[in-house]
Structure formats: structure tokens, C-alpha cells
Scaffold this motif. Structure first.
Motif, PDB file in Angstrom:
ATOM      1  N   LEU A 132       0.829  -1.204   0.000  1.00  0.00           N
ATOM      2  CA  LEU A 132       0.000   0.000   0.000  1.00  0.00           C
ATOM      3  C   LEU A 132       0.867   1.260   0.000  1.00  0.00           C
ATOM      4  O   LEU A 132       0.522   2.260  -0.628  1.00  0.00           O
ATOM      5  CB  LEU A 132      -0.924   0.000   1.224  1.00  0.00           C
ATOM      6  N   GLY A 133       2.011   1.203   0.707  1.00  0.00           N
ATOM      7  CA  GLY A 133       2.932   2.328   0.675  1.00  0.00           C
ATOM      8  C   GLY A 133       3.473   2.577  -0.722  1.00  0.00           C
ATOM      9  O   GLY A 133       3.584   3.722  -1.174  1.00  0.00           O
ATOM     10  N   ILE A 134       3.814   1.490  -1.424  1.00  0.00           N
ATOM     11  CA  ILE A 134       4.297   1.633  -2.799  1.00  0.00           C
ATOM     12  C   ILE A 134       3.189   2.171  -3.702  1.00  0.00           C
ATOM     13  O   ILE A 134       3.424   3.038  -4.564  1.00  0.00           O
ATOM     14  CB  ILE A 134       4.831   0.284  -3.307  1.00  0.00           C
ATOM     15  N   LEU A 135       1.962   1.667  -3.517  1.00  0.00           N
ATOM     16  CA  LEU A 135       0.833   2.195  -4.288  1.00  0.00           C
ATOM     17  C   LEU A 135       0.617   3.672  -4.008  1.00  0.00           C
ATOM     18  O   LEU A 135       0.314   4.452  -4.929  1.00  0.00           O
ATOM     19  CB  LEU A 135      -0.438   1.408  -3.956  1.00  0.00           C
ATOM     20  N   LEU A 136       0.774   4.070  -2.741  1.00  0.00           N
ATOM     21  CA  LEU A 136       0.592   5.483  -2.397  1.00  0.00           C
ATOM     22  C   LEU A 136       1.625   6.349  -3.110  1.00  0.00           C
ATOM     23  O   LEU A 136       1.309   7.457  -3.560  1.00  0.00           O
ATOM     24  CB  LEU A 136       0.684   5.669  -0.887  1.00  0.00           C
ATOM     25  N   LEU A 137       2.846   5.857  -3.226  1.00  0.00           N
ATOM     26  CA  LEU A 137       3.847   6.582  -4.010  1.00  0.00           C
ATOM     27  C   LEU A 137       3.365   6.769  -5.444  1.00  0.00           C
ATOM     28  O   LEU A 137       3.480   7.860  -6.026  1.00  0.00           O
ATOM     29  CB  LEU A 137       5.170   5.821  -4.008  1.00  0.00           C
ATOM     30  N   GLY A 138       2.817   5.690  -6.015  1.00  0.00           N
ATOM     31  CA  GLY A 138       2.296   5.781  -7.375  1.00  0.00           C
ATOM     32  C   GLY A 138       1.132   6.743  -7.484  1.00  0.00           C
ATOM     33  O   GLY A 138       1.037   7.522  -8.448  1.00  0.00           O
ATOM     34  N   PHE A 139       0.237   6.718  -6.486  1.00  0.00           N
ATOM     35  CA  PHE A 139      -0.899   7.647  -6.500  1.00  0.00           C
ATOM     36  C   PHE A 139      -0.430   9.098  -6.485  1.00  0.00           C
ATOM     37  O   PHE A 139      -0.970   9.950  -7.185  1.00  0.00           O
ATOM     38  CB  PHE A 139      -1.808   7.402  -5.292  1.00  0.00           C
ATOM     39  N   CYS A 140       0.563   9.382  -5.647  1.00  0.00           N
ATOM     40  CA  CYS A 140       1.049  10.761  -5.528  1.00  0.00           C
ATOM     41  C   CYS A 140       1.663  11.244  -6.842  1.00  0.00           C
ATOM     42  O   CYS A 140       1.409  12.373  -7.284  1.00  0.00           O
ATOM     43  CB  CYS A 140       2.074  10.857  -4.397  1.00  0.00           C
ATOM     44  N   ILE A 141       2.458  10.383  -7.460  1.00  0.00           N
ATOM     45  CA  ILE A 141       3.121  10.783  -8.708  1.00  0.00           C
ATOM     46  C   ILE A 141       2.109  10.939  -9.842  1.00  0.00           C
ATOM     47  O   ILE A 141       2.095  11.954 -10.549  1.00  0.00           O
ATOM     48  CB  ILE A 141       4.205   9.757  -9.072  1.00  0.00           C
ATOM     49  N   THR A 142       1.241   9.944 -10.011  1.00  0.00           N
ATOM     50  CA  THR A 142       0.253  10.045 -11.090  1.00  0.00           C
ATOM     51  C   THR A 142      -0.751  11.155 -10.807  1.00  0.00           C
ATOM     52  O   THR A 142      -1.200  11.843 -11.726  1.00  0.00           O
ATOM     53  CB  THR A 142      -0.482   8.709 -11.269  1.00  0.00           C
ATOM     54  N   GLY A 143      -1.103  11.338  -9.532  1.00  0.00           N
ATOM     55  CA  GLY A 143      -2.041  12.406  -9.190  1.00  0.00           C
ATOM     56  C   GLY A 143      -1.492  13.776  -9.526  1.00  0.00           C
ATOM     57  O   GLY A 143      -2.221  14.653 -10.028  1.00  0.00           O
ATOM     58  N   LEU A 144      -0.199  13.992  -9.251  1.00  0.00           N
ATOM     59  CA  LEU A 144       0.419  15.282  -9.591  1.00  0.00           C
ATOM     60  C   LEU A 144       0.449  15.493 -11.101  1.00  0.00           C
ATOM     61  O   LEU A 144       0.218  16.615 -11.589  1.00  0.00           O
ATOM     62  CB  LEU A 144       1.829  15.349  -9.017  1.00  0.00           C
ATOM     63  N   LEU A 145       0.721  14.426 -11.849  1.00  0.00           N
ATOM     64  CA  LEU A 145       0.717  14.547 -13.307  1.00  0.00           C
ATOM     65  C   LEU A 145      -0.668  14.901 -13.824  1.00  0.00           C
ATOM     66  O   LEU A 145      -0.824  15.749 -14.723  1.00  0.00           O
ATOM     67  CB  LEU A 145       1.197  13.241 -13.938  1.00  0.00           C
ATOM     68  N   LEU A 146      -1.696  14.261 -13.271  1.00  0.00           N
ATOM     69  CA  LEU A 146      -3.065  14.548 -13.708  1.00  0.00           C
ATOM     70  C   LEU A 146      -3.512  15.937 -13.253  1.00  0.00           C
ATOM     71  O   LEU A 146      -4.256  16.626 -13.960  1.00  0.00           O
ATOM     72  CB  LEU A 146      -4.009  13.477 -13.148  1.00  0.00           C
ATOM     73  N   TRP A 147      -3.076  16.350 -12.059  1.00  0.00           N
ATOM     74  CA  TRP A 147      -3.456  17.666 -11.537  1.00  0.00           C
ATOM     75  C   TRP A 147      -2.838  18.796 -12.362  1.00  0.00           C
ATOM     76  O   TRP A 147      -3.432  19.864 -12.511  1.00  0.00           O
ATOM     77  CB  TRP A 147      -3.007  17.784 -10.084  1.00  0.00           C
ATOM     78  N   TRP A 148      -1.667  18.566 -12.904  1.00  0.00           N
ATOM     79  CA  TRP A 148      -0.940  19.617 -13.619  1.00  0.00           C
ATOM     80  C   TRP A 148      -1.754  20.183 -14.787  1.00  0.00           C
ATOM     81  O   TRP A 148      -1.687  21.370 -15.088  1.00  0.00           O
ATOM     82  CB  TRP A 148       0.393  19.071 -14.120  1.00  0.00           C
ATOM     83  N   ARG A 149      -2.564  19.337 -15.409  1.00  0.00           N
ATOM     84  CA  ARG A 149      -3.368  19.817 -16.547  1.00  0.00           C
ATOM     85  C   ARG A 149      -4.425  20.821 -16.110  1.00  0.00           C
ATOM     86  O   ARG A 149      -4.833  21.679 -16.881  1.00  0.00           O
ATOM     87  CB  ARG A 149      -4.057  18.634 -17.238  1.00  0.00           C
TER      88      ARG A 149
END
Length: 351
Positions: A132-149
Motif C-alpha cells: 500500500l505504501g508503494i501504491l501510495l507513491l504511485g498515487f502521488c506521482i500520477t495524481g500530480l501529473l493529472l493535476w498539472w493539466r
């Protein structure tokens, strides 16, 4: 970006509740010394070897098969005692029994710790929390990429403006962008504690070979004749400026006593300075000084105190509390908006 958004949404919808439980339980644990309101919990710490030795003797009498005792600290002025049968107790610094428990369910700090680290599932749950910690890392990175738009529409809110799916999605997006740096740090340190082999691989460029001190294997076990004040005095003499933090009874037959101490430069609350003592002769038979360790060991020692806000004072604890509460909201609202929005048939206009 569509595939990234789909993966982010579906994975978050599935594991959001678990992440919320971890975030909320972790936040409560950050402040445990504030709500463990037992007599003596706020007592000033006394690190006198003679007094600690008397406490060890009292702990051995208070229950069957002493396993370890964690000494009082500035956070909680009580000694925590764990016995071989899984029961435990709190003793005040005069060696008087304050509280006993038969299982972790008798003490909220114990079952909250188990929930946060093991999800009540033992070692299997620990592996799940690591993933879950590794998934959370993925969520944060992908979330920032999606938020940037959509960054031009950013508006920070602690709480969603409305409990509609679109408002919750906007809240999730903007709150996640703010909390991501802290969540990345919490997720990384948590995952590295669960998966030390990954940490060792990442830190291999700064890792040096460490030789464990040779320890005797055929010692007599501690008994009623063991001089516990002298045990503590000998351990203290090995590192005069260190603070005794934990006594561990022999892990195997013939093994020595192990004492953990904390030196000034260490961040870990219970320290990683070890002194091993023959329980019968009370001679020091081995030491381990983290001051002589490599850079990798110095970095891994920081994982837990940073993750649990054991350093940085009240400011860092507030930051990590915000991260934990943000994770709880992100996880809960992500699951709710995902599942509540599914299965609804689109409205048809009447003709």
C-alpha cells in the motif's frame, strides 16, 4: 493520460478504504502520549541504573516470563513491559504496577499500532501495508501529473464544497496536490521499513560491509540471583552519555541479555546502540556502536523517526498529522465517489 487516469481512479477506488485506515490510525498514534492518561504517564524520567535495575526485578515478579521492558521516556513516563505469553503491563518509575493487559484489545495504543502496521493480519498484513505504501507513491506521482493539466483551477479546501461526485473529485485533486510531498515521504519511509531489501538495494552505493560482534552462545540464563542494578550500571558504563531505552531477555537459549541505548546523535527513539551482557557474571560480552556504521545504516535509522514524527518537534508532528488526515480523506472520498458513481444509469430526456 486517459490510461493513467483510469488506473489512478480504479486502483484508488479499490484500496482507498485501506489507505484511509492507515492514515487515520497513524495520525492518532502520533499523539498517543497525549491520550494515554494513566497515573505516572507524565512523570519526569529517571535514568538511574539502580532504579532501573529495581524496576526490572519488579517487572519479573509482576508476570510470567519477562520478554522485554521499554523504559520510560520524555513522551510517556511509564515503563512498558511485555511477557512471553503476550500479556503486558505498565509500571511507574517506582516499579509499581499501574496497568495490566491480557491482549492488545485491552489497550487502544496496542491495537491501533497493530492496525497501522499489520491490519490485524500478522506478517501477511505487514506485507500488504508495504505494498500500500508503494501504491501510495504511485498515487502521488500520477495524481500530480493529472493535476498539472488543471492547475489553473486549483482551489485548496480542507473539506469538499458539496457532497457531489464532481465536487469531491475536485477536492481530491487539489488536496492531493498539497499533501503529496508529505505523503511521498511517509509512503517511502513506511515501505522501506517493510521491505528492507529494497532499501538495501537503493542504498548499495553507500553501503559498507558491517561485521557483527561475535557473541557467546552457551551462557547461563538470568535467574533470581541476577544483579539487575549492576547489569544496568555496566551497560551505562559502556556508553556513559547514552540513555538506556530497552532491555531484551535472551532471544535463544545460551544467548546474552541485550540492552538498547540511545546516543545524542541517534534519531530512533529507542536507539540502535547495543550492549550485550552475560546475565550470570554481568560482564559486557559485546557492543555495537552506530557511530561507527556506514552511511546506509545512518539513513535507514532515520526512516522510523521521520515517519512517526519522533523528530522535528511539534511542527513536524503537525505536518505529519495533516498528511495522515489528508490520506484518510483522500482514501475515503476516492472510494465513495468511485463506487457511488458506478452503476447509475444516465438520465434520459423526455420527448
Amino acid at each position: 493520460m486517459k490510461l493513467l487516469s483510469w488506473l489512478h481512479r480504479w486502483t484508488g477506488g479499490i484500496v482507498g478504504i485501506l489507505l484511509a485506515l492507515i492514515g487515520l490510525s497513524g495520525t492518532v498514534l502520533l499523539w498517543e502520549e497525549s491520550w494515554i492518561m494513566l497515573p505516572g504517564a507524565d512523570q519526569p524520567v529517571v535514568a538511574d541504573p539502580a532504579a532501573l535495575g529495581e524496576t526490572i526485578a519488579a517487572a519479573r515478579k509482576a508476570g510470567p516470563g519477562l520478554s522485554r521492558i521499554t523504559f520510560a521516556s520524555d513522551e510517556i513516563g511509564l515503563h512498558q513491559v511485555i511477557y512471553a505469553d503476550g500479556t503486558g503491563a505498565y509500571l511507574n518509575q517506582d516499579g509499581v504496577l499501574v496497568e495490566r493487559w491480557a491482549s492488545m484489545w485491552d489497550r487502544p495504543e496496542l491495537w491501533l499500532f497493530d492496525l497501522h502496521h499489520y491490519l490485524f493480519m500478522g506478517e501477511a498484513g505487514k506485507i500488504i501495508t508495504g505494498f500500500l505504501g508503494i501504491l501510495l507513491l504511485g498515487f502521488c506521482i500520477t495524481g500530480l501529473l493529472l493535476w498539472w493539466r488543471t492547475r489553473t483551477t486549483y482551489r485548496f479546501r480542507i473539506w469538499p464544497a458539496r457532497f457531489t461526485r464532481s465536487a469531491i473529485v475536485r477536492h481530491h485533486r487539489d488536496l492531493g496536490a498539497v499533501a503529496s510531498p508529505l505523503l511521498i515521504l511517509a509512503a517511502f519511509t513506511g515501505a522501506m521499513m517493510v521491505f528492507p531489501s529494497i532499501s538495501a538495494w537503493l542504498l548499495s552505493p553507500v553501503t559498507e560491509e558491517q561485521i557483527a560482534p561475535p557473541l557467546p552462545e552457551h551462557l547461563e540464563p538470568p535467574d533470581e540471583q541476577t544483579n539487575w542494578p549492576l547489569v544496568m550500571a555496566r551497560a551505562q558504563a559502556a556508553f556513559p552519555s547514552a540513555v538506556p531505552r530497552r532491555l531484551m531477555m535472551p532471544a535463544a537459549e545460551g544467548a546474552p541479555l541485550a540492552l538498547r541505548l540511545k546516543q545524542d546523535f541517534e534519531w530512533t527513539p529507542n536507539g540502535r546502540t547495543y550492549v550485550w551482557i552475560d546475565p550470570r557474571t554481568v560482564h559486557v560480552v559485546g557492543v555495537q556502536d552506530p557511530a561507527t556504521s556506514d552511511i546506509a545504516s545512518a539513513l535507514t535509522e532515520k526512516y522510523y523517526p521521520v515517519h512517526a514524527a519522533k523528530v522535528g518537534g511539534i511542527g513536524w508532528r503537525l505536518f505529519m498529522s495533516f498528511a495522515g488526515l489528508a490520506l484518510a480523506m483522500l482514501g475515503l472520498f476516492a472510494s465513495w465517489s468511485f463506487w457511488a458513481g458506478r452503476g447509475r444509469a444516465p438520465r434520459r430526456s423526455r420527448s
